[in-house]
Design an enzyme around this catalytic site. Structure first.
Site, PDB file in Angstrom:
ATOM      1  CG  HIS A 267      31.569  53.011  23.649  1.00 20.18           C
ATOM      2  ND1 HIS A 267      31.956  51.959  22.851  1.00 20.18           N
ATOM      3  CD2 HIS A 267      32.692  53.462  24.250  1.00 20.18           C
ATOM      4  CE1 HIS A 267      33.265  51.794  22.957  1.00 20.18           C
ATOM      5  NE2 HIS A 267      33.735  52.686  23.803  1.00 20.18           N
TER       6      HIS A 267
ATOM      7  CG  ASP B 177      29.242  51.890  20.988  1.00 19.24           C
ATOM      8  OD1 ASP B 177      29.701  52.981  20.593  1.00 19.24           O
ATOM      9  OD2 ASP B 177      29.954  50.968  21.416  1.00 19.24           O
TER      10      ASP B 177
ATOM     11  CB  CYS C 103      36.779  50.631  24.685  1.00 19.44           C
ATOM     12  SG  CYS C 103      37.049  52.111  23.687  1.00 19.44           S
TER      13      CYS C 103
END
Length: 238
Positions: A204, A172, A124
């Site tokens: 995600h 995502d 991330c």
């Protein structure tokens, strides 16, 4: 010859303090069972240096790497997305990259590290920092962003040395798949490196097994196996 943790007296798992541009920084270090190996930096999600990131660091050590997870938030860990967003925004990209460069200094200075360069794995926010760090620091030769979020401007990749293996989820929403084509093209144009971006039928944060609502075991296993092989082949002197 690199010393083993038995000869240096260094615990296999420990919290460490290192210098980063004249400022004390902290992190979590894990050594492999054999005591030495190639060095890898593990870069946290926007939540902070969580148990999940420590577990990833331990898993890399179990695979034979000396793994260091720098604490980009100075001991803070977010408990909800609002707090995570605030902590991420309070960390300027340049400051984060400087801190990570200090972590690379520390890792390569350890007697247990057998490689002349390091790998970098991030998730991330940390996946974005993998790309920022690799773009700036030629001591990174294997870069693995998991669903890496670029904050602000795309970095200048003209100094890039690292090969790149990226893992992304097709569901995502924070990283629309068409943006990967543009990023891949930019990297290739500026550096000549052809980034290998792999897309999984996942969300995600699909690798985070601490979040069962998004964790995908199959995609995680595939991405992990590819990552370990990529790091082993991409680190010089290993």
């Amino acid at each position: 010859m690199s010393e083993s943790p038995r000869s240096t007296g260094r615990p296999a798992h420990q919290n460490v303090t290192f210098d980063s541009n004249g400022t004390p920084a902290h992190g979590y270090l894990a050594l492999p069972p054999q005591g030495s190996g190639p060095g890898v930096i593990v870069i946290q999600e926007w939540w902070g240096l969580t148990d999940h990131i420590a577990d990833v660091t331990d898993r890399l050590a179990a695979e034979g790497f000396v793994a260091l997870a720098p604490d980009l938030y100075g001991g803070n860990v977010a408990h909800d997305s609002q707090e995570a967003f605030r902590l991420m925004r309070e960390l300027p990209v340049e400051r984060g990259v400087d801190l990570l460069a200090g972590a690379v200094d520390h890792l390569l200075a350890l007697p247990e590290v057998t490689s002349d360069t390091v790998g970098a794995v991030g998730f991330c926010m940390g996946g974005g920092f993998v790309l920022y760090l690799a773009a700036k620091d030629r001591r990174v030769t294997a870069a693995v962003p998991f669903y890496g979020v670029i904050q602000g401007e795309v970095p200048d990749f003209s100094n890039l040395r690292a090969q790149i293996l990226g893992h992304y989820g097709e569901r995502d929403e924070s990283i629309p798949l068409p943006t990967l084509d543009g990023l891949r093209a930019t990297i290739a144009k500026q550096s000549g490196v052809e980034a290998d971006f792999r897309v999984y039928p996942a969300d995600h944060a699909f690798f985070n097994d601490g979040r069962p609502e998004v964790h995908d075991p199959e995609a995680s296993a595939q991405a992990w196996a590819a990552t370990v092989d990529f790091l082993r082949s991409g680190l010089s002197g290993s």
